[in-house]
Write an enzyme that holds these catalytic residues in place. Structure first.
Site, PDB file in Angstrom:
ATOM      1  N   ASP A 150      -7.962  -5.317  -6.240  1.00  0.00           N
ATOM      2  CA  ASP A 150      -8.176  -4.095  -4.990  1.00  0.00           C
ATOM      3  C   ASP A 150      -9.292  -2.763  -5.407  1.00  0.00           C
ATOM      4  O   ASP A 150      -9.187  -2.404  -6.539  1.00  0.00           O
ATOM      5  CB  ASP A 150      -6.610  -3.871  -5.526  1.00  0.00           C
ATOM      6  CG  ASP A 150      -5.650  -2.672  -4.333  1.00  0.00           C
ATOM      7  OD1 ASP A 150      -7.120  -2.228  -3.403  1.00  0.00           O
ATOM      8  OD2 ASP A 150      -5.426  -2.547  -3.516  1.00  0.00           O
ATOM      9  N   HIS A 205      -6.910  -5.999  -1.904  1.00  0.00           N
ATOM     10  CA  HIS A 205      -5.700  -4.895  -1.607  1.00  0.00           C
ATOM     11  C   HIS A 205      -4.805  -5.946   0.207  1.00  0.00           C
ATOM     12  O   HIS A 205      -5.135  -5.672   0.781  1.00  0.00           O
ATOM     13  CB  HIS A 205      -6.220  -3.440  -0.350  1.00  0.00           C
ATOM     14  CG  HIS A 205      -4.968  -2.397  -0.654  1.00  0.00           C
ATOM     15  ND1 HIS A 205      -4.888  -1.816  -1.950  1.00  0.00           N
ATOM     16  CD2 HIS A 205      -5.099  -2.348   0.559  1.00  0.00           C
ATOM     17  CE1 HIS A 205      -4.087  -0.853  -1.293  1.00  0.00           C
ATOM     18  NE2 HIS A 205      -4.029  -1.076   0.465  1.00  0.00           N
ATOM     19  N   SER A 240       1.262  -1.599   0.104  1.00  0.00           N
ATOM     20  CA  SER A 240       0.173   0.049   0.297  1.00  0.00           C
ATOM     21  C   SER A 240       0.752   1.213   0.198  1.00  0.00           C
ATOM     22  O   SER A 240       1.560   1.107  -0.759  1.00  0.00           O
ATOM     23  CB  SER A 240      -0.797   0.435   1.328  1.00  0.00           C
ATOM     24  OG  SER A 240      -2.216   0.862   1.095  1.00  0.00           O
TER      25      SER A 240
END
Length: 674
Positions: A587, A619, A500
């Protein structure tokens, strides 16, 4: 024969001479499966009456919910769910203990529905588990849980964004029938609802168009503003005081406050009374625990270098001291209790203790071990974690967690910089599987709480505003410099790995500081900040202005220019570091296009890049086989470029999955703009 033996010894000695310094003293390789495979038992909870204990355990290779009677051994438990497509990661009991409730999405798309299973129900003929009912039954809708009422245990208060993708309406959900009754239609940018101890709806939080947060008193026909924090401040209502008139509010509102503190706030008069703030003046309030039996506060938590607590209930403090004496050195976390709060499940953990769960009886003061999270891991093979601090480019002090490989001298080591995601989050002390894996392979591992990390006050948090790829990246770069200056790091063998925002930092590291890193692993990583901001999920509309303030406003010429400059994609021509890119195809936060773009940019300049993309993930990877395949690839990749150790072996299923999710960069096609 003697000559052959002498020759073999000579060869081994010669090979040892070329081994990386320190590796010969490292513990044996720890199997990845022991660190990242499914825990044998995890997530235990007590039923409200204490008669049953539930937990998560693999069922046919996938984590599911199991239940046993409290006095039974764990091998007497029976499975309650049988989802083989995706692990059940969290769940809870209904207030009356009649149902086990959990949420699931599809392939990581984060559109969650709520499911219920009756643990007393017998499985249908030919089935191993009772039937799980999808209570919400919606597609493309994200269900949010707001409140679990005691006065009506057959109900949940949930939010549904089926009418408006950006905002959730408030519904009362009947657990027996699945019937949904609209309580409040959300036409006011409401982001949350707060109920009192009598389960009456009393407060709401609203995201104003300018990004500030308003707390509103809920009345029959109107919402009245009573408290406000700016976009650069934070406030959160933990719960009501036992008088049902005041609330426990965590806030850093006002110029006089940097660190957040707990206050008692009267919702009628708007009077504020101080309750607690960090006595050491180092960190924000990390949490407040309230008793659901007495409605009194139990403790205030502060997440400093290690967990600290300020006790408000002396009887609980005495109990925790008794437990601590039996598990010295561990941090203790209460995870579940019976309705009468006599029985508690306590998790004990530390950097070298993955987690041990105990049952504590507050009446008899008896502590009984229930299970170890990862019993096959040997503490003797695990490395400790310590806090270090260093100055960044502008003199700002950066706290960080450092794990050094056990058994090796802390000199001239390969290093992995491991920035956390968010970025509005933080790393903390405790067992960290990735730290342990990398340290076992011979790396020093550094997790910096760079500026923009939470927990260290609003000045530290806001110091990261508009600094993606700039001072926030400096905080990582100066971490490398610190390790080099200490003699710990081999400057030619420094890698960076993260997911991320941590993945963005990995890409920023190899584009904006191309000579610093010798390898990089970017997991679900934004590469283009403009496309990232234009594709955030619609249900994040409430925090859009926060993104613009903290990252840059793409609607302004200056903001757009800044975001373009800070996007690694636009500096992909500077990359000269080996790069592994990892993505989940579904995602919703960092779209697949973010990884595709950087892969194509490198392909176009004939620069090699490795690419993994799982079609059934979002994600981050939830399915263990996907996660294990990614880790096997990352471990080998880092070893190739940083000369650490790695485990060559993997199960046939993982080897097959790695082959399936490995993408040839030549086949990547960018989606056409609509």
């Amino acid at each position: 024969m003697k000559k052959w033996t002498l020759y073999l010894v000579a060869v081994l000695l010669a090979l040892a001479a070329f081994a990386t310094p320190g590796q010969a003293q490292l513990p044996p390789l720890i199997d990845r499966e022991l660190l990242f495979g499914d825990p044998e038992i995890s997530g235990a909870q007590l039923s409200p009456d204490g008669k049953f204990m539930s937990f998560i355990k693999p069922y046919k290779g996938t984590r599911n919910i199991w239940v046993k009677r409290a006095a039974e051994p764990f091998d007497a438990a029976r499975p309650m769910t049988a989802d083989l497509a995706r692990p059940v990661r969290s769940y809870f009991w209904s207030r009356d203990g009649k149902y086990l409730l959990y949420a699931q999405d599809k392939g990581g798309d984060e559109n969650f529905n709520v499911y219920a299973v009756n643990p007393t129900e017998a499985p249908a003929a030919g089935q191993d588990v009772p039937a799980a009912r999808d209570l919400t039954g919606l597609k493309g809708v994200r269900v949010q849980l707001y409140h679990v009422p005691k006065t009506d245990p057959n109900a949940l208060y949930v939010g549904l964004n089926d009418r408006d993708k950006a905002w959730h309406d408030l519904y009362k959900l009947n657990l027996a029938t699945g019937q949904k009754t609209l309580v409040r239609q959300n036409n006011d940018r409401i982001t949350g609802w707060v109920f009192d101890w009598n389960d009456q709806l009393r407060l709401a939080s609203r995201s104003a168009p300018d990004g500030s947060t308003e707390w509103l008193r809920v009345e029959a026909d109107k919402l009245t503003p009573i408290y406000q924090t700016t976009l650069e401040e934070q406030s959160a209502v933990v719960g009501f005081h036992k008088d049902n008139q005041r609330v426990y509010l965590i806030t850093n509102c006002g110029a006089a406050r940097d660190l957040s503190e707990v206050v008692l706030f009267n919702v009628a008069t708007q009077k504020e009374e101080p309750l607690d703030a960090d006595p050491l003046k180092r960190v924000d309030v990390g949490g407040l625990m309230l008793s659901e039996k007495t409605h009194e506060p139990i403790f205030v938590a502060y997440q400093d270098d290690r967990l600290r607590r300020v006790w408000k209930d002396k009887s609980y403090e005495q109990d925790f001291r008794k437990i601590q004496a039996q598990v010295p050195g561990a941090d203790l976390y209460p995870v579940s209790s019976t309705e009468d709060e006599r029985l508690w499940l306590i998790s004990a953990t530390s950097a070298t203790l993955p987690g041990t769960t105990y049952l504590f009886d507050r009446q008899s003061k008896q502590l009984t071990k229930q299970f170890d999270l990862r019993p096959k891991l040997r503490a003797a093979d695990l490395a400790d974690m310590k806090t270090v601090r260093y100055k960044s480019s502008d003199g700002l002090e950066i706290p960080a967690y450092l794990t050094l490989p056990k058994g090796a001298a802390a000199k001239n080591l390969p290093v992995i910089i491991l920035p956390h995601g968010g970025p509005w989050a933080r790393d903390q002390y405790g067992f960290n599987s990735l730290h342990q894996l990398l340290a076992n392979r011979g790396y020093a591992v550094l997790s910096p709480n760079f500026r923009a990390s939470t927990g260290y006050g609003k000045k530290f948090l806001n110091a990261g505003n508009n600094e993606w790829g700039q001072k926030m990246q400096d905080d990582l770069t100066w971490g490398v410099k610190y390790l080099v200056a200490q003699g710990i790091a081999d400057p030619k063998r420094v890698g960076i790995m993260g997911g991320s925002y941590g993945g963005y930092a990995a890409l920023a590291g190899v584009t904006f500081t191309p000579d610093l890193y010798a390898a990089a692993v970017a997991i679900v990583a934004p590469s283009n900040l403009l496309t990232l901001l234009t594709t955030i999920p619609p249900y994040w509309e409430s925090i859009r202005q926060q993104f613009y303030r903290r990252m840059g406003d793409p609607s302004t010429p200056a903001g757009k220019t800044q975001l373009e400059r800070q996007s690694p994609l636009n500096s992909a021509d500077k990359i000269k570091t080996p790069l592994l890119v990892v993505q989940g195809a579904n995602d919703p936060r960092v779209n697949k296009a973010e990884s595709d773009q950087i892969v194509v940019a490198l392909r176009e300049r004939n620069y090699p890049v490795q690419y993994l993309c799982a079609p059934d993930e979002g994600h981050g990877f939830a399915r263990p086989v996907n996660n294990m395949a990614m880790l096997a690839a990352a471990e080998k990749f880092l070893a190739q470029h940083l000369k650490g150790r790695y485990q060559e072996s993997m199960t046939p299923a993982v080897a097959q999955r790695l082959q399936e999710i490995t993408v040839d960069p030549k086949t990547v096609v960018l989606a056409t703009k609509k």
